[in-house]
Design a protein around this motif. Structure first.
Motif, mmCIF file in Angstrom:
data_model
loop_
_atom_site.group_PDB
_atom_site.id
_atom_site.type_symbol
_atom_site.label_atom_id
_atom_site.label_comp_id
_atom_site.label_asym_id
_atom_site.label_seq_id
_atom_site.Cartn_x
_atom_site.Cartn_y
_atom_site.Cartn_z
ATOM 1 N N PRO A 53 0.918 -1.199 0.083
ATOM 2 C CA PRO A 53 -0.022 -0.090 -0.123
ATOM 3 C C PRO A 53 0.811 1.209 -0.034
ATOM 4 N N VAL A 54 1.475 1.550 -1.153
ATOM 5 C CA VAL A 54 2.596 2.658 -0.984
ATOM 6 C C VAL A 54 1.852 4.060 -1.263
ATOM 7 N N ARG A 55 0.727 3.852 -2.204
ATOM 8 C CA ARG A 55 -0.191 4.964 -2.614
ATOM 9 C C ARG A 55 -0.942 5.314 -1.306
ATOM 10 N N GLU A 56 -1.660 4.269 -0.590
ATOM 11 C CA GLU A 56 -2.215 4.578 0.534
ATOM 12 C C GLU A 56 -1.590 5.176 1.616
ATOM 13 N N LEU A 57 -0.293 4.701 1.899
ATOM 14 C CA LEU A 57 0.440 5.244 2.723
ATOM 15 C C LEU A 57 1.027 6.680 2.506
ATOM 16 N N ALA A 58 1.177 7.007 1.379
ATOM 17 C CA ALA A 58 1.393 8.370 0.876
ATOM 18 C C ALA A 58 0.184 9.392 1.239
ATOM 19 N N VAL A 59 -1.042 8.901 0.753
ATOM 20 C CA VAL A 59 -2.439 10.024 1.006
ATOM 21 C C VAL A 59 -2.437 10.004 2.525
ATOM 22 N N ALA A 60 -2.448 8.491 3.421
ATOM 23 C CA ALA A 60 -2.787 8.947 4.706
ATOM 24 C C ALA A 60 -1.737 9.532 5.418
ATOM 25 N N SER A 61 -0.402 9.658 5.059
ATOM 26 C CA SER A 61 0.441 10.234 5.764
ATOM 27 C C SER A 61 0.325 11.990 5.554
ATOM 28 N N THR A 62 -0.042 12.263 4.239
ATOM 29 C CA THR A 62 -0.119 13.631 4.113
ATOM 30 C C THR A 62 -1.340 14.082 4.511
ATOM 31 N N ALA A 63 -2.392 13.362 4.736
ATOM 32 C CA ALA A 63 -3.739 13.725 5.366
ATOM 33 C C ALA A 63 -3.381 13.889 7.055
ATOM 34 N N SER A 64 -2.564 13.264 7.345
ATOM 35 C CA SER A 64 -2.525 13.253 8.915
ATOM 36 C C SER A 64 -1.504 14.436 9.096
ATOM 37 N N LEU A 65 -0.629 14.913 8.329
ATOM 38 C CA LEU A 65 0.240 15.906 8.535
ATOM 39 C C LEU A 65 -0.339 17.094 8.179
ATOM 40 N N LEU A 66 -1.595 17.277 7.273
ATOM 41 C CA LEU A 66 -2.150 18.411 7.216
ATOM 42 C C LEU A 66 -3.349 18.571 8.280
ATOM 43 N N GLY A 67 -3.824 17.512 8.830
ATOM 44 C CA GLY A 67 -4.838 17.542 9.770
ATOM 45 C C GLY A 67 -4.020 18.053 11.077
ATOM 46 N N GLY A 68 -2.763 17.468 11.606
ATOM 47 C CA GLY A 68 -2.203 17.941 12.479
ATOM 48 C C GLY A 68 -2.076 19.442 12.656
ATOM 49 N N PHE A 69 -1.427 20.043 11.593
ATOM 50 C CA PHE A 69 -1.408 21.310 11.486
ATOM 51 C C PHE A 69 -2.393 22.204 11.480
ATOM 52 N N GLY A 70 -3.649 21.472 10.889
ATOM 53 C CA GLY A 70 -4.788 22.359 10.866
ATOM 54 C C GLY A 70 -5.384 22.285 12.171
ATOM 55 N N VAL A 71 -5.156 21.388 12.777
ATOM 56 C CA VAL A 71 -5.892 21.520 14.286
ATOM 57 C C VAL A 71 -5.046 22.488 15.002
ATOM 58 N N VAL A 72 -3.588 22.531 15.032
ATOM 59 C CA VAL A 72 -2.925 23.730 15.427
ATOM 60 C C VAL A 72 -3.242 25.212 15.327
ATOM 61 N N ALA A 73 -3.538 25.053 14.023
ATOM 62 C CA ALA A 73 -3.857 26.389 13.545
ATOM 63 C C ALA A 73 -5.324 26.774 13.884
ATOM 64 N N LEU A 74 -6.261 26.056 14.000
ATOM 65 C CA LEU A 74 -7.630 26.159 14.588
ATOM 66 C C LEU A 74 -7.587 26.417 15.909
ATOM 67 N N PHE A 75 -6.882 25.860 16.538
ATOM 68 C CA PHE A 75 -6.554 26.134 18.142
ATOM 69 C C PHE A 75 -6.064 27.689 18.440
ATOM 70 N N CYS A 76 -5.009 27.834 17.644
ATOM 71 C CA CYS A 76 -4.177 29.130 17.691
ATOM 72 C C CYS A 76 -5.562 30.263 17.213
ATOM 73 N N ALA A 77 -6.267 30.107 16.237
ATOM 74 C CA ALA A 77 -7.254 31.031 15.623
ATOM 75 C C ALA A 77 -7.975 31.522 16.607
ATOM 76 N N VAL A 78 -8.542 30.424 17.879
ATOM 77 C CA VAL A 78 -9.624 30.778 18.573
ATOM 78 C C VAL A 78 -8.762 30.897 19.918
ATOM 79 N N GLY A 79 -7.472 31.239 20.114
ATOM 80 C CA GLY A 79 -6.978 31.931 21.267
ATOM 81 C C GLY A 79 -6.327 30.646 22.181
ATOM 82 N N VAL A 80 -6.283 29.509 21.834
ATOM 83 C CA VAL A 80 -5.659 28.356 22.561
ATOM 84 C C VAL A 80 -4.222 28.213 21.922
ATOM 85 N N TYR A 81 -3.256 28.869 22.258
ATOM 86 C CA TYR A 81 -1.972 28.909 21.924
ATOM 87 C C TYR A 81 -1.275 27.783 22.291
ATOM 88 N N VAL A 82 -1.134 26.733 21.404
ATOM 89 C CA VAL A 82 -0.397 25.509 21.914
ATOM 90 C C VAL A 82 0.960 25.330 21.202
#
Length: 82
Positions: A53-82
């Motif tokens: 599952p090379v393609r699956e691994l690449a897509v899942a890893s990219t989604a995981s990274l984007l999700g992690g940075f997105g959650v941190v950006a969302l927290f910082c946007a609402v004032g919870v600076y992590v």
């Protein structure tokens, strides 16, 4: 006591922190990253199953990274600076 005085003078002379991404753009940045995460999660669910599952691994890893940075950006946007 001269060490403390020199450190205090150095602290007062440094510029204040300024983020690379303006705080006003954080909600839009979070929306973009989390939207891309959900789109990749949908794409991941439609991929055909393979033995290596090379393609699956690449897509899942990219989604995981984007999700992690997105959650941190969302927290910082609402004032919870992590």
């Amino acid at each position: 006591m001269t060490d403390y005085a020199s450190v205090q003078a150095l602290h007062k002379s440094t510029p204040p922190f300024s983020p690379y991404v303006p705080v006003a753009l954080l909600p839009y940045f979070a929306f973009l990253l989390l939207g891309a995460t959900f789109a990749l999660a949908f794409y991941f669910s439609t991929l055909p199953k393979e033995k290596i599952p090379v393609r699956e691994l690449a897509v899942a890893s990219t989604a995981s990274l984007l999700g992690g940075f997105g959650v941190v950006a969302l927290f910082c946007a609402v004032g919870v600076y992590v």
